[in-house]
Design a protein around this motif. Structure first.
Motif: not given
Length: 232
Positions: A115, A119, A207, A210-211, A215
């Motif tokens: 993941e 990303n 993670f 990164q999310e 955004q």
């Protein structure tokens, strides 16, 4: 002559009396000796019988050497055996559970790493899109500055508002990059120390950041699209 005969007679009587006395004493002594010998024999026989009674036969000795069967002891041994078996089973279950947990952790780490790589690719693509739109917006703004009379004031106010929003998101994006660097450094340290829980925590944090960066980039691209719409 008479006196001589009397003397001889007295001596004979004395001898006879002495002989009877000694014979009686000898007989008494003989009977006493026999009595003592019989008593000693009886005492020895009684002592031997007592020894025989005190020393049991070999079979009896073997029986006495063996502990008597005790149901309580048998039950205690059975309980101890069952307890040892239970401990072995619990240890085996713990090992299997630990192996299953370790396998699950490795699978989670593998999925998280996948993941994170995805990303990173998405962030790279979004940044490239943002840079292209930013470049186009700068060119349009430069053109409008050369011909300010062709750009209404209300549009200028809207453009300034979009530029403010883009600047705020750019600052947030820069701060998030610092958090990723910190987590990456901690991840390398935990990997050197074989700290699996620490590595998992670092990966989860990376993670999550990164999310958040994805955004922010999407919001910046949306703001740039609105800005371009105002400039054209």
């Amino acid at each position: 002559m008479l006196n001589k005969l009397l003397s001889v007679g007295v001596m004979v009587m004395l001898l006879l009396a002495a002989g009877g006395y000694f014979a009686a004493n000898a007989k008494a002594a003989g009977q006493e000796g026999l009595g003592n010998t019989a008593g000693q024999a009886q005492a020895e026989a009684a002592a031997q019988q007592e020894v025989k009674e005190q020393v049991p036969p070999k079979a009896t000795q073997r029986q006495q050497g063996r502990p008597k069967f005790n149901p309580e002891n048998q039950e205690m041994r059975e309980q101890a055996r069952m307890k040892a078996k239970e401990i072995r089973q619990n240890k085996q279950a713990d090992r299997e559970q630990a192996a299953t947990a370790a396998k699950a952790q490795r699978e989670q780490a593998r999925m998280r790493a996948k993941e994170i790589r995805q990303n990173k690719r998405e962030i790279k693509e979004l940044r490239e899109t943002k840079q292209e739109k930013t470049k186009l917006a700068r060119e349009l703004i430069k053109t409008l500055r050369e011909n300010p009379e062709s750009f209404p004031e209300e549009k200028a106010v809207a453009v300034r508002e979009q530029l403010r929003l883009i600047k705020e998101n750019r600052e947030k994006f820069a701060e998030s990059l610092g958090r990723i660097r910190d987590e990456s450094a901690s991840l390398r340290e935990n990997r050197r120390n074989n700290n699996a829980p620490g590595m998992k925590g670092n990966a989860d944090n990376i993670f999550a950041v990164q999310e958040a960066r994805i955004q922010i980039l999407k919001e910046m691209i949306t703001d740039l699209d609105e800005l371009l719409a105002l400039l054209t």
